[in-house]
Enzyme design. Structure first.
Site, PDB file in Angstrom:
ATOM      1  CE  LYS A  78      -4.105  -2.065   2.103  1.00  0.00           C
ATOM      2  NZ  LYS A  78      -5.127  -1.967   3.178  1.00  0.00           N
ATOM      3  CG  ASP A 114      -8.359  -0.030   3.070  1.00  0.00           C
ATOM      4  OD1 ASP A 114      -9.059  -0.822   2.413  1.00  0.00           O
ATOM      5  OD2 ASP A 114      -7.126  -0.143   3.188  1.00  0.00           O
ATOM      6  N   GLY A 139      -2.801  -0.114  16.227  1.00  0.00           N
ATOM      7  CA  GLY A 139      -1.956  -0.229  15.049  1.00  0.00           C
ATOM      8  C   GLY A 139      -1.704   1.124  14.421  1.00  0.00           C
ATOM      9  CE1 TYR A 233     -12.018 -12.841   4.027  1.00  0.00           C
ATOM     10  CE2 TYR A 233     -11.077 -10.641   4.050  1.00  0.00           C
ATOM     11  CZ  TYR A 233     -11.294 -11.843   3.406  1.00  0.00           C
ATOM     12  OH  TYR A 233     -10.778 -12.060   2.151  1.00  0.00           O
ATOM     13  N   GLY A 254     -13.875  -7.877   9.551  1.00  0.00           N
ATOM     14  CA  GLY A 254     -13.698  -6.892   8.495  1.00  0.00           C
ATOM     15  C   GLY A 254     -14.350  -7.243   7.173  1.00  0.00           C
TER      16      GLY A 254
END
Length: 291
Positions: A78, A114, A139, A233, A254
């Site tokens: 990313k 996101d 995080g 997830y 998620g």
């Protein structure tokens, strides 16, 4: 450097999209975008592509040379995706990370869907109020950076970032300080040993799930009616969700975020936003059946 993926020629009428990551075989994105295309009558192909850890740029160029129009980007690319883009949206610039690329001329336009996906899943699907609440974000990597801006825009009363490396959390908070002030949010950052307590919403955006760790923070962070969300997830999210349930919190994985951010990406590529309810239900059934 490892050689990039080779691509076979595609019919010009079939628009090509993909998701890049490493690993990537687990990705549900091809299923999601296939369902979106079916529901909206769009002729496209969407595939999951494994890029070498040291070869994302070359793989992305090969994809473009083969006619690729856009891609999603996941771990660990990313930050690199953002750096490779010629232009970027304000939310991608704020995060300094991109999970979305769209071909613009000879270059790429970057965005980060996101945070928009997470907020829509929380507010629309989970009926969770963010405005005026106390939020803990665990995080400070690419996942946390991608969701922080949209979370602040929802105007929680307080948002606290905690990370194993406090300096990283402090840098992330500093880059979002102006946005927090604009929306009247008390934005704080610290290490995992100073997480605070009794939050309304706890979001795990750390790598702890990938390591099989139940939670990197103590149970005191969970308020009396707390929603605890793991951005992962499937099997990766289960330890965190089990920990939350054990301590009386509501848990959510998620999967809804995944579907909603995909819908945001689809709209940016194709100019129409697909309905997500049926896709989320179908995907949930698949994930539960595989458990």
């Amino acid at each position: 450097m490892t050689s990039p993926t080779a691509f076979a020629p595609m019919p010009e009428s079939l628009a090509r999209y993909a998701v890049f990551g490493n690993p990537i075989s687990h990705s549900r994105s091809p299923r999601i975008h296939g369902w979106f295309a079916e529901a909206t009558g769009q002729a496209l192909r969407y595939e999951a592509l494994l890029a070498p850890v040291d070869g994302f740029a070359a793989s992305l160029q090969a994809f473009a040379d083969a006619g690729g129009l856009g891609c999603n980007v996941t771990v660990p690319f990313k930050f690199e995706a953002f750096a490779l883009a010629h232009q970027a949206s304000p939310r991608a610039r704020l995060a300094s990370a991109a999970n979305f690329l769209r071909r613009e001329g000879q270059g790429w336009w970057a965005d980060n869907t996101d945070g928009a996906g997470l907020v829509r899943d929380l507010v629309h699907n989970a009926q969770q109020t963010i405005a005026g609440s106390r939020v803990l974000l665990i995080g400070a990597g690419g996942a946390a950076a991608g969701v922080l801006g949209p979370l602040l825009a929802e105007a929680p009363a307080e948002l606290r970032i905690v990370n194993r490396s406090p300096d990283k959390a402090l840098r992330l908070a500093a880059s979002h300080r102006a946005l927090a002030a604009e929306h009247g949010v008390a934005l704080q950052a610290d290490g995992l040993d100073e997480p605070g307590s009794a939050f309304d919403l706890v979001l795990n955006a750390s790598a702890s799930s990938l390591a099989g760790q139940a939670s990197p923070v103590p149970a005191k962070v969970l308020g009396s009616d707390c929603l605890a969300v793991d951005l992962m997830y499937g099997p990766a999210a289960r330890p965190f969700l089990g920990w939350a349930a054990q301590h009386g919190a509501r848990g959510r994985d998620g999967l809804g975020m995944l579907v909603e951010q995909a819908a945001e990406a689809f709209a940016l590529w194709r100019g129409m936003r697909p309905e997500t309810g049926d896709v989320l239900a179908r995907l949930r059934a698949e994930v539960d059946a595989a458990a």
